[in-house]
Scaffold this active site. Structure first.
Site, PDB file in Angstrom:
ATOM      1  NE  ARG A  51      -2.985   0.333   3.042  1.00  0.00           N
ATOM      2  CZ  ARG A  51      -2.014   1.056   4.423  1.00  0.00           C
ATOM      3  NH1 ARG A  51      -1.176   1.758   5.107  1.00  0.00           N
ATOM      4  NH2 ARG A  51      -1.865  -0.417   5.672  1.00  0.00           N
ATOM      5  CE1 TYR A 104     -17.466  11.420 -15.094  1.00  0.00           C
ATOM      6  CE2 TYR A 104     -16.504  11.427 -13.413  1.00  0.00           C
ATOM      7  CZ  TYR A 104     -17.482  10.301 -14.392  1.00  0.00           C
ATOM      8  OH  TYR A 104     -17.648   9.903 -14.358  1.00  0.00           O
ATOM      9  CG  ASP A 177     -10.626  16.077 -14.699  1.00  0.00           C
ATOM     10  OD1 ASP A 177     -10.226  15.385 -15.578  1.00  0.00           O
ATOM     11  OD2 ASP A 177     -11.608  15.107 -13.948  1.00  0.00           O
ATOM     12  CE  LYS A 202     -13.029   7.424 -17.825  1.00  0.00           C
ATOM     13  NZ  LYS A 202     -13.706   8.946 -17.272  1.00  0.00           N
TER      14      LYS A 202
HETATM   15  C1  LIG Z   1     -14.489   8.867 -15.415  1.00  0.00           C
HETATM   16  C2  LIG Z   1     -13.952  10.305 -15.257  1.00  0.00           C
HETATM   17  C3  LIG Z   1     -13.615  11.169 -13.765  1.00  0.00           C
HETATM   18  C4  LIG Z   1     -13.447   9.990 -13.010  1.00  0.00           C
HETATM   19  O1  LIG Z   1     -13.081   9.019 -12.952  1.00  0.00           O
HETATM   20  P1  LIG Z   1     -12.504   7.414 -12.553  1.00  0.00           P
HETATM   21  O2  LIG Z   1     -12.360   6.444 -12.995  1.00  0.00           O
HETATM   22  O3  LIG Z   1     -13.843   6.523 -13.587  1.00  0.00           O
HETATM   23  O4  LIG Z   1     -13.201   7.293 -11.777  1.00  0.00           O
HETATM   24  C5  LIG Z   1     -13.277  12.726 -13.828  1.00  0.00           C
HETATM   25  N1  LIG Z   1     -13.112  13.418 -14.592  1.00  0.00           N
HETATM   26  C6  LIG Z   1     -13.377  12.794 -15.841  1.00  0.00           C
HETATM   27  C7  LIG Z   1     -13.235  13.981 -16.665  1.00  0.00           C
HETATM   28  C8  LIG Z   1     -13.734  11.698 -16.371  1.00  0.00           C
HETATM   29  O5  LIG Z   1     -14.728  11.631 -17.528  1.00  0.00           O
END
Ligand SMILES: *Cc1c(COP(=O)(O)O)cnc(C)c1O
Length: 382
Positions: A51, A104, A177, A202
């Protein structure tokens, strides 16, 4: 290996020196939870319990730091786990967060429904309206300005350098983000952001087979606090996930080039289609954020949304008729996806200031042959 200047070279080599024990060219997948000590406290390479640190995760973290031009990268179990760790590290009861008007949905839910229960308040604001942003900030209590650019699903673009200036005037941190652009197209830390957030699920993973998240910072104190929280809160990524993200990142550059070439062709096609009332893609010259995007990004990405002249019914029909575009949530993988944000990814924002229109369809444009993608849209819109 951060000394190499080229992005694609770093994507393939940063944090990925051949294994000193065997020469393995690919980062080994370390599943061990614990590491033998050479005498009490005699750690080998700093490893004791997985961890706290794991060599596979360390490779990914070094890679992320290199790509975002930060000094420290931290990997988490998901994008939201990264966000939660970040918010609970830099905020305390009485803190305030300003977030972009179409953040988001999961970020909005985390801030408005979960973190709020610990006395952290929030105000949505249009980040591109400097007066509105200044008015939303509460000097002294605003700890974080949360910026997503381009946004999900409206593809709005915020000026990172200007938002950083306004946040810093009030003593707040700017979080960006960077999931939609990926570090290949945009590096917020170089524009004044304090913390970059990723859902590695993503584009970084890129193959729809791993859930993960990350934070990248430059400031040493922030790095230290977040590293402490990563271990103390424990929302770490698993080694197989780390390994898959490292593998995915190797091809990030070539994938992004193809994603955006396909998206540009599709944007052009949809703009001319009579059933489509509006195309939201920062690469289009008439997009309100086009100039800012041209300045702060090196391309316009593979995400695109469009609105249907026939309203919500028409939007749902296109989603249901598409065949090569798979009807599914998520984005950033090699395969093309289509979705209805109002009823799917952004359903949790219904009734809030972040609600998205029902006539909107979002595409995650994959790297298939663009003629096949165009033919599928033609039959779905027909
Ligand atoms: C998918 C997404 C998240 C969240 O991420 P997870 O891996 O699903 O927890 C945050 N910001 C954006 C822009 C996203 O597309």
């Amino acid at each position: 290996m951060t000394e190499f200047p080229g992005f694609d070279t770093r994507a393939i080599h940063a944090g990925q020196d051949p294994d000193p024990a065997t020469g393995a060219v690919v980062v080994p997948l370390h599943l061990a939870t614990t590491f033998k000590q050479d005498g009490v406290g005699g750690l080998r390479g700093g490893y004791e319990y997985a961890r706290s640190a794991n060599p596979t995760r360390d490779a990914l973290q070094a890679l992320l730091a290199s790509l975002e031009e930060g000094t420290a990268g931290l990997a988490f179990a998901s994008g939201l786990a990264a966000e939660d760790t970040l918010l609970r590290t830099v905020c305390a009861p009485g803190s305030h967060v300003v977030l972009g008007g179409d953040a988001y949905g999961g970020t909005f839910r985390l801030i408005s429904k979960v973190v709020s229960r610990w006395g952290v308040e929030h105000t949505p604001a249009d980040l591109n309206d400097a007066d509105a942003l200044r008015a939303a900030i509460r000097p002294g209590s605003t700890r974080v300005v949360w910026c997503e650019t381009p946004t999900n699903p409206l593809l709005n673009v915020a000026d990172i350098a200007r938002t950083a200036e306004i946040a810093h005037e009030a003593g707040a941190l700017l979080v960006v983000d960077n999931t939609f652009a990926s570090p290949y197209l945009q590096r917020p830390l170089t524009l004044g952001a304090d913390i970059v957030v990723h859902s590695t699920t993503k584009y970084l993973g890129g193959h729809s087979d791993v859930v993960g998240g990350a934070l990248v910072v430059r400031d040493g104190d922030l790095a230290e606090q977040l590293t402490y929280s990563q271990n103390a809160m424990g929302a770490v990524s698993g080694p197989l996930s780390d390994w898959l993200v490292v593998r995915g990142i190797k091809t990030l550059g070539v994938r992004m080039e193809r994603h955006q070439a396909n998206a540009a062709r599709i944007a052009e096609y949809l703009t001319a289609h009579p059933a489509v009332s509006r195309v939201l893609y920062p690469g289009l010259p008439d997009h309100p954020g086009h100039e800012i995007a041209a300045r702060q990004m090196s391309g316009y990405g593979g995400m695109l949304s469009f609105r249907l002249a026939g309203g919500e019914e028409a939007a749902l029909r296109v989603c249901e008729r598409a065949r090569l575009f798979t009807l599914a949530e998520s984005l950033g993988g090699v395969e093309s996806l289509i979705e209805h944000p109002h009823r799917m990814t952004h359903a949790s924002a219904a009734g809030s200031p972040l609600e998205v229109p029902g006539d909107l369809v979002r595409l995650s444009v994959g790297i298939e042959d663009v003629d096949d993608l165009l033919a599928d849209l033609e039959q779905a819109l027909g």
